[in-house]
Structure formats: structure tokens, C-alpha cells
Design an enzyme around this catalytic site. Structure first.
Site, mmCIF file in Angstrom:
data_model
loop_
_atom_site.group_PDB
_atom_site.id
_atom_site.type_symbol
_atom_site.label_atom_id
_atom_site.label_comp_id
_atom_site.label_asym_id
_atom_site.label_seq_id
_atom_site.Cartn_x
_atom_site.Cartn_y
_atom_site.Cartn_z
ATOM 1 N N HIS A 47 0.865 -1.183 0.000
ATOM 2 C CA HIS A 47 0.000 0.000 0.000
ATOM 3 C C HIS A 47 0.898 1.228 0.000
ATOM 4 O O HIS A 47 1.704 1.422 0.911
ATOM 5 C CB HIS A 47 -0.922 0.011 1.224
ATOM 6 C CG HIS A 47 -1.841 1.191 1.257
ATOM 7 N ND1 HIS A 47 -3.123 1.168 0.731
ATOM 8 C CD2 HIS A 47 -1.667 2.457 1.729
ATOM 9 C CE1 HIS A 47 -3.692 2.341 0.885
ATOM 10 N NE2 HIS A 47 -2.831 3.139 1.494
ATOM 11 N N CYS A 48 0.742 2.064 -1.020
ATOM 12 C CA CYS A 48 1.613 3.228 -1.176
ATOM 13 C C CYS A 48 0.827 4.497 -0.850
ATOM 14 O O CYS A 48 -0.054 4.894 -1.628
ATOM 15 C CB CYS A 48 2.158 3.290 -2.601
ATOM 16 S SG CYS A 48 3.301 4.670 -2.858
ATOM 17 N N PRO A 49 1.114 5.166 0.266
ATOM 18 C CA PRO A 49 0.401 6.418 0.568
ATOM 19 C C PRO A 49 0.748 7.549 -0.385
ATOM 20 O O PRO A 49 -0.040 8.492 -0.543
ATOM 21 C CB PRO A 49 0.852 6.730 2.000
ATOM 22 C CG PRO A 49 2.170 6.030 2.156
ATOM 23 C CD PRO A 49 2.079 4.807 1.309
ATOM 24 N N GLY A 70 -1.710 7.179 -2.959
ATOM 25 C CA GLY A 70 -3.062 7.123 -2.423
ATOM 26 C C GLY A 70 -3.839 5.902 -2.842
ATOM 27 O O GLY A 70 -5.070 5.964 -2.998
#
Length: 374
Positions: A191-193, A196
Site C-alpha cells: 500500500h503506497c500512501p 493514495g
């Protein structure tokens, strides 16, 4: 006596005519509720925009920071550096910079706004059927929670399939449940913030092209901003360049690019290694195919060739989305409206049903009258 009968018959005929020539026919079915898109009742923690066409994670603050940093840095470069460099060096510099900027922006939005490969959750009937099958396999009659894993063999390597108690499914190979988005994602990478969104099977190639092109764009801006400062210093002196207010902005670009280029280039190199060996970030962190787990432990998804692994990850067909987020939720079957006094009122409203009942009574009164006349 015949006059009274004839007058009553006329009244009956008039009432029949007046009720039939009223408002348009109404359906005997109940009015259906407006159709509802599936994304409105999506069980995961996601945000949807443009009627379900755009799908993102719930926490998107870091994504907007990424977008602002790219737009501001490139805006300063095109405003204060490209004009000088195009005159002093070559007009190809702003052209190449513009192409890189558009490519970076396009791949970022494609990664952030797409379905990463979310697996649909099992319906209550499917979950109950799965539990019944497991109960039969285990020889138990009462409720028994399903086992945590199943084992399958892929290219001679035993792979465990874990059961997800949230989605009520056995996850396929390489899938994992994202705790932030609360979804099982096919070929889950991480999961890459910064984008997003989760990075999975359906958007990994766009994520890789984004960080790779961003590396080239950062190096490109960093190199030509340094060139701009050096050329200005030869013409007017370094202290004069510092005092000149328009010339101060290249120093801001140098600072931003210097601190970001190392992480971006390093991330690009790490994912280049993952693609060449056909691994995911999740598998590499867990050491799923590490030789430390055993001599016979190997990556069953690798083709044994760097070029083939890269082509499989970047050039293979893009799978379709499995969640159908813009589809409609199937509504319940409409029921017939209850009849009134055994008569089905197909062409009358409630205000006209009394007239139709009275006309029916007139018909029953009319038949013995005609019999008397004979």
C-alpha cells in the site's frame, strides 16, 4: 316501469364511459426504487469519484502532497529555468522536460485512480456453503470455523492459500489483505500512501513507470537547474545571482530535487530488481522465496529469464476489474398490488375504483331487467 329501467341503464353506461376515459393506465406493480450503483455500498474503505470511475484509498492526504510537489517543482523549472536554457543551450530542453512531466503525471493518476485488483467478497450464501463443505470434509456436523490454509502446488513448489475471515474467501496465490483499504488485493505488492492507493496486479506496471519516469524527471531538472546557476554565475557572479529574486527559485528546486532524488532512484532500482526476479514487495519483505527457508525453496513464478520476467510484468495483458463497481445492485422482484373486492383495477386510480364498482353493480341490475323485457 320500463322508463325507470332504461334510465338506470343509461346511468350505468354513462358511468362506464366516464371511468374508462380518465387518466392513463397505471401498473399493478409497486413502484421500483431507483437503481443503486455497487460502489455506493462497497464494503471496503475506499473513496469513489465520478460515479465510481475513480477509486482511491480513504487516506489521500499524502497523494495530494505528491501532486503538489511535482506541480510546484516543474512549474518553477518551466517558468524560471527553461526560458534561459532554451536561449543559451537548446530549445529541446523544455520539450523533453514537458514530455517527461506529462508522462509522470499520467502514470501517477493512472496508478492512483484505478482498481489495483480488489477481489470481491463472498456473499452470505457462498460463505455458508464454504463452511458446510469444510464441515463435511472434516466429518463434523456442528459449526466449525474453516481452516486457515490450503495447499496447492505451483511449478513444483507448495504454496499455501490463506483464508480471509473478513472477505470470507481463500485468497489466491500472491494475494493479501490490505489493512488500510480493508480489501483482498490480487498480486498484492504494497500500500503506497504517496499514490493514495494499493499497488497490485492491475496497476503495478503504471506504478513502476511512474517512479522510473519520476527518477528521470528529477535527475533532468536537478542537472539543468545546476547548469542554469553555473551559467548565470559566469555572466553576473554568484553573489549577484543570489540577490536577484527571480534567480532564487532555482536554488529551491535544487534543494527539493537533491533530497528526493536519492529515495526515488533507490525505489526505482529496488522495483527493477523485483520485476527482474518476478517478486512482489510483500514476498521480498517476508522472505517467501529465500534460500534460508530451505534448499528446495524457490520462486515458482519466475520464468528463469530476466527479460521474460520484465515482459510478463510490464507487457502482459491487463486483467479486467472483478468488482464491477459501476454495476447496479439487483433489486427485489416487485409484488402485485392486492385486488379490491376480487376485481383487478388495471386502468383506474383509487378515486375511480368506486365508479367501476358501481358500474359492476349496474350490470348485475341490468341483466334481470333485460330478461323481464323478453
Amino acid at each position: 316501469m320500463h322508463l325507470g329501467v332504461s334510465e338506470s341503464m343509461r346511468e350505468c353506461e354513462y358511468s362506464q364511459i366516464s371511468t374508462r376515459s380518465s387518466t392513463p393506465m397505471e401498473t399493478p406493480y409497486k413502484k421500483r426504487a431507483p437503481k443503486k450503483r455497487k460502489w455506493r455500498s462497497f464494503p471496503g474503505r475506499n473513496k469513489f469519484y465520478c460515479n465510481g470511475r475513480i477509486m482511491m484509498a480513504k487516506q489521500t492526504g499524502v497523494f495530494y502532497l505528491t501532486l503538489v510537489l511535482i506541480l510546484v517543482t516543474c512549474g518553477l523549472f518551466f517558468t524560471f529555468d527553461c526560458r534561459f536554457l532554451a536561449v543559451e543551450l537548446t530549445p529541446a530542453i523544455p520539450v523533453i522536460g514537458g514530455v517527461l512531466f506529462l508522462f509522470v503525471l499520467g502514470t501517477l493518476l493512472r496508478t492512483s485512480f484505478s482498481d489495483p485488483g480488489v477481489l470481491p467478497r463472498a456473499s452470505p450464501d457462498e460463505a455458508a456453503d464454504l463452511e458446510r463443505q469444510i464441515d463435511v470434509a472434516n466429518g463434523s456436523t456442528g459449526y466449525r470455523p474453516p481452516p486457515r490454509t490450503k495447499e496447492v502446488v505451483i511449478n513444483g513448489q507448495t504454496v499455501k492459500l490463506k483464508y480471509c475471515f473478513t472477505c470470507k474467501i481463500f485468497r489466491p496465490p500472491r494475494a493479501s489483505h490490505c489493512s488500510l483499504c480493508d480489501n483482498c488485493v490480487e498480486r498484492f505488492d504494497h500500500h503506497c500512501p504517496w499514490v493514495g492507493n494499493c499497488v497490485g496486479r492491475r496497476n503495478y506496471r503504471f506504478f513502476y513507470m511512474f517512479i522510473l519516469s519520476l527518477s528521470f524527471l528529477t535527475i533532468f531538472i536537478f542537472a539543468f537547474v545546476i547548469t542554469h546557476i553555473i551559467l548565470r554565475s559566469h555572466q553576473n557572479g554568484f553573489l549577484t545571482v543570489l540577490k536577484d529574486s527571480p534567480a532564487r527559485y532555482p536554488f529551491t528546486e535544487v534543494v527539493v530535487c537533491f533530497f528526493s532524488v536519492w529515495s526515488i532512484v533507490g525505489l526505482s532500482g529496488f522495483h527493477t530488481y523485483l520485476i527482474s526476479s518476478n517478486q512482489t514487495t510483500n514476498e521480498d519483505i517476508k522472505g517467501s522465496w529465500s534460500s534460508k527457508r530451505g534448499k528446495d525453496n524457490h520462486n515458482p513464478y519466475s520464468y528463469g529469464n530476466i527479460f521474460t520476467n520484465c515482459c510478463a510484468a510490464l507487457c502482459g495483458p491487463l486483467p479486467p476489474s472483478l468488482i464491477d463497481r459501476r454495476g447496479f445492485i439487483q433489486s427485489d422482484t416487485p409484488q402485485l398490488a392486492p385486488p379490491t373486492n376480487g376485481i383487478t383495477m388495471y386502468g383506474a386510480t383509487q378515486s375511480q375504483q368506486s365508479h367501476m364498482i358501481s358500474s359492476a353493480e349496474c350490470r348485475t341490475y341490468q341483466s334481470p331487467a333485460r330478461g323481464g323485457r323478453r
